[in-house]
Design a protein around this motif. Structure first.
Motif, short mmCIF file in Angstrom:
data_model
loop_
_atom_site.label_atom_id
_atom_site.label_comp_id
_atom_site.label_asym_id
_atom_site.label_seq_id
_atom_site.Cartn_x
_atom_site.Cartn_y
_atom_site.Cartn_z
N UNK A 175 0.84 -1.21 0.00
CA UNK A 175 0.00 0.00 0.00
C UNK A 175 0.87 1.25 0.00
N UNK A 176 0.46 2.22 -0.81
CA UNK A 176 1.16 3.51 -0.80
C UNK A 176 0.34 4.56 -0.06
N UNK A 177 -0.89 4.21 0.29
CA UNK A 177 -1.77 5.16 0.97
C UNK A 177 -2.16 4.55 2.32
N UNK A 181 -4.36 0.93 3.84
CA UNK A 181 -3.41 0.07 4.56
C UNK A 181 -3.96 -0.27 5.95
N UNK A 182 -4.41 0.78 6.65
CA UNK A 182 -4.89 0.54 8.02
C UNK A 182 -6.15 -0.33 8.00
N UNK A 183 -6.99 -0.11 6.99
CA UNK A 183 -8.20 -0.95 6.89
C UNK A 183 -7.82 -2.42 6.71
N UNK A 184 -6.83 -2.65 5.87
CA UNK A 184 -6.38 -4.03 5.62
C UNK A 184 -5.83 -4.64 6.91
N UNK A 185 -5.17 -3.83 7.73
CA UNK A 185 -4.63 -4.35 9.00
C UNK A 185 -5.79 -4.74 9.92
N UNK A 186 -6.77 -3.86 10.04
CA UNK A 186 -7.91 -4.17 10.92
C UNK A 186 -8.65 -5.42 10.41
N UNK A 187 -8.71 -5.55 9.07
CA UNK A 187 -9.44 -6.68 8.50
C UNK A 187 -8.74 -8.01 8.76
N UNK A 188 -7.48 -7.97 9.14
CA UNK A 188 -6.76 -9.24 9.39
C UNK A 188 -7.24 -9.94 10.64
N UNK A 189 -8.03 -9.23 11.45
CA UNK A 189 -8.57 -9.89 12.64
C UNK A 189 -7.67 -9.68 13.85
N UNK A 190 -7.95 -10.47 14.91
CA UNK A 190 -7.29 -10.20 16.19
C UNK A 190 -5.77 -10.33 16.11
N UNK A 191 -5.14 -9.54 16.94
CA UNK A 191 -3.68 -9.61 17.10
C UNK A 191 -3.37 -10.85 17.95
N UNK A 192 -2.27 -11.51 17.69
CA UNK A 192 -1.96 -12.76 18.40
C UNK A 192 -1.93 -12.55 19.92
N UNK A 193 -2.12 -13.63 20.65
CA UNK A 193 -2.10 -13.55 22.12
C UNK A 193 -0.68 -13.24 22.59
N UNK A 314 2.87 1.28 9.00
CA UNK A 314 2.85 1.76 7.61
C UNK A 314 4.24 2.28 7.21
N UNK A 315 4.87 3.02 8.14
CA UNK A 315 6.22 3.54 7.86
C UNK A 315 7.17 2.38 7.57
N UNK A 316 7.04 1.32 8.35
CA UNK A 316 7.93 0.16 8.13
C UNK A 316 7.62 -0.57 6.84
N UNK A 317 6.33 -0.58 6.48
CA UNK A 317 5.99 -1.21 5.21
C UNK A 317 6.64 -0.42 4.06
N UNK A 423 5.00 8.92 0.22
CA UNK A 423 4.03 8.09 -0.49
C UNK A 423 2.62 8.65 -0.29
N UNK A 424 2.23 8.86 0.96
CA UNK A 424 0.89 9.37 1.25
C UNK A 424 1.08 10.68 2.01
N UNK A 425 1.57 11.70 1.29
CA UNK A 425 2.08 12.89 1.98
C UNK A 425 1.07 14.02 2.01
N UNK A 426 1.29 14.94 2.95
CA UNK A 426 0.55 16.20 2.94
C UNK A 426 0.97 16.94 1.68
N UNK A 427 0.02 17.59 0.97
CA UNK A 427 0.43 18.28 -0.25
C UNK A 427 1.45 19.38 0.06
N UNK A 428 2.43 19.55 -0.82
CA UNK A 428 3.50 20.52 -0.55
C UNK A 428 2.92 21.92 -0.27
N UNK A 429 1.86 22.28 -1.03
CA UNK A 429 1.36 23.66 -0.92
C UNK A 429 0.64 23.93 0.39
N UNK A 430 0.45 22.89 1.23
CA UNK A 430 -0.14 23.15 2.56
C UNK A 430 1.00 23.57 3.50
N UNK A 431 1.10 24.87 3.71
CA UNK A 431 2.24 25.40 4.48
C UNK A 431 1.74 25.90 5.83
#
Ligand code: FAD
Length: 503
Positions: A175-177, A181-193, A314-317, A423-431
């Motif tokens: 994922x570049x956005x 990406x976060x939706x796909x993580x939540x969709x993976x289901x519970x985090x291991x014990x 996401x940063x690590x991905x 990859x999924x950045x704030x637009x440059x012109x937002x200063x």
């Protein structure tokens, strides 16, 4: 090639002799093998804890453990640990060394491990995977060495909730956005014990044991670390305490409070995560449990926190799939950006002498404590990149040296985010307008008063724009650039770069 499809699994390479199965339990060695005198080497890296530690649990189940920490300043090259990181690392190792006496070594990790393998003839080597751009090749070399010397090499996940290869879009790409990406993580289901602290049998054999002090991690001449000592408790117990404090006092109201540098709503767990003193799984479960117990009343705050933890993932991905991320803009058109080489401007920014109170407060907080609030990081980064036109890499470097949570992935991805070239950045012109940011997120000026004492007697109305006072304070710098001029200059510079098709 990584074939683990979930953080539940021990992370393995294709063709490795790693068993499949949940979290390492299947690694347990038959009783007869436990009688062998050969140790298993547990190579600690950014996983300086005992609890919820898949690699350590597996090592402890396999035989008597020889725990090792290697200070490797060679393999990462320019990205060897910075000053604040080294201080933290020393303190953290000091704590771990009490519960688990470590063998300290210095040098290229693959060479040091090869020498240690020769010295102690271990039956196996265990470690947690690292995702820095140089780490994959290093781990591959170590695995090859182990293979050729009959030592079983076991690599585990544990630093991240999700292995970067395991979260992909419908076309099988990374994922570049962030949002999908976060939706796909939540969709993976519970985090291991979670895993308990394993019972560890210490290896009794002879091996040279240099002192931690020999790693020379602490600053001398001058020793600037006393202020860090006041603010932090590195180590696993400190990390757990920080999590408890956050659950008790910060989480409720986190969703809105997290943007206020004058309030104590953020967790301050980032350095503990970075050094693996607490696993993201432990924080995730704690927050989910609190949400459950609050019967809906903590949902907004809890979800916001979990989403922030996923920014780390996401940063690590990104860095895993684009190893040039720490040095090169993801959006290639930014390679032609007309940056200035204004060293004087960079120095004034580093010292917190820009004349913009919120910017200076952030940079002075960083210098004094090794941390800076996220909102203020965005403001100071935007100021350096857009008001001063200094390359984002210079700011990234400064953070690398001064932050206690300096992290190869989160730092690079965040700087690129602010610069607009990620990859999924704030637009440059937002200063960011530093005055408006100050008025909005530090409305009573409490944050600025704390870190810029020259302004402490100013009213709430004046504190974010002291130069507009009839008699501005004489001991505080005038703004080094005019906001309106700097904004127009930045937008003009942006217009000069051509759009190109990005990957
Ligand atoms: P909380 O708000 O309590 O968040 C919980 C956890 O989520 C954090 O501990 C962290 O692990 C993760 N997280 C939160 N925000 C982000 C983010 N934007 N990106 C990645 N992970 C995030 N974070 C680092 O850990 N190391 C860095 O070197 C780093 N450099 C940064 C540089 C810039 C220019 C900016 C704008 C942000 C940077 N961040 C970095 C992200 C963020 O500022 C910190 O993670 C956060 O301030 C840590 O405080 P906390 O633990 O109280 O965060």
């Amino acid at each position: 090639i990584w074939d683990s499809n979930s953080a539940l699994q021990p992370a393995t390479w294709g063709g490795w002799r790693c068993p499949k199965g949940g979290g390492g339990e299947r690694h347990s060695t038959p009783k007869s093998r436990l009688k062998l005198v050969q140790p298993v080497i547990m190579w600690f890296r950014q996983d300086l804890r005992l609890s919820d530690h898949p690699a350590l649990s597996a090592a402890a189940a396999a035989g008597p453990v020889l725990p090792v920490y290697i200070l490797d300043d060679e393999t990462p090259g320019d990205w060897r640990w910075g000053g604040a990181s080294r201080w933290w690392l020393h303190r953290s190792l000091e704590k771990l060394n009490i519960s688990l006496p470590l063998v300290f070594r210095r040098g290229r990790a693959d060479e040091v491990l090869a020498a240690l393998i020769e010295e102690v003839k271990p039956q196996g080597l265990y470690f947690t995977r690292d995702y820095a751009p140089w780490a994959g090749a290093l781990e591959e070399r170590i695995k090859n060495h182990c293979d050729s010397h009959g030592v079983a090499c076991h690599r585990y996940g544990g630093f991240l909730l999700h292995e970067p290869e395991s979260i992909r879009n419908g076309s099988g790409e990374f994922f570049k956005v962030y949002t999908p990406y976060s939706r796909a993580c939540f969709a993976k289901g519970p985090i291991r014990a979670l895993k308990p602290v394993p019972e560890i049998q210490h290896w009794q054999g002879n091996v040279q044991r240099p002192a931690l002090a020999d790693l020379k991690l602490l600053p001398t001449k001058p020793d600037w670390s006393n202020t860090l000592e006041e603010h932090w408790t590195p180590g696993e117990a400190g990390a757990q305490q920080r999590l408890f404090d956050f659950m008790d006092h910060g989480l409720h109201g986190y969703a809105t409070g997290r943007d206020r540098p004058d309030q104590a709503h953020v967790s301050r767990l980032s350095a503990h995560f970075h050094w693996g003193e607490i696993s993201p799984h432990q924080a995730w479960h704690a927050v989910e449990r609190a949400m459950h117990e609050a019967e809906g009343k903590l949902d907004r705050d809890g979800e916001k926190f979990l989403k922030e933890v996923l920014w780390r993932e996401f940063s690590y991905s990104l860095i895993h799939h684009v190893p040039s991320f720490p040095t090169k803009p993801f959006r290639r058109e930014f390679e032609d950006f007309p940056w200035t080489d204004d060293r004087d401007a960079l120095r004034r920014w580093q010292r917190g002498e820009t004349g913009y109170p919120i910017v200076d407060a952030g940079l002075r907080e960083l210098w004094a404590t090794g941390i800076m609030h996220n909102r203020v990081r965005m403001v100071v980064a935007s100021f350096l990149i857009k008001h001063l036109l200094v390359p984002w890499q210079d700011g990234e470097r400064w953070f690398w040296d001064t932050l206690v949570d300096a992290d190869i992935a989160a730092n690079a991805a965040s700087w690129q985010w602010v610069a607009g070239c990620g990859a999924d950045a704030a637009p440059y012109f937002r200063i960011f307008n530093p005055v408006l940011q100050g008025l909005k997120f530090d409305p009573d000026g409490a944050y600025v008063r704390r870190w810029v004492p020259e302004l402490s007697s100013l009213s709430n109305g004046d504190i974010h724009k002291p130069w507009e006072m009839a008699v501005p304070p004489r001991n505080y710098a005038k703004p080094m650039v005019d906001h309106g001029m700097a904004r127009d200059r930045a937008l003009a510079a942006f217009k000069t770069i051509k759009r190109v098709e990005n990957p």
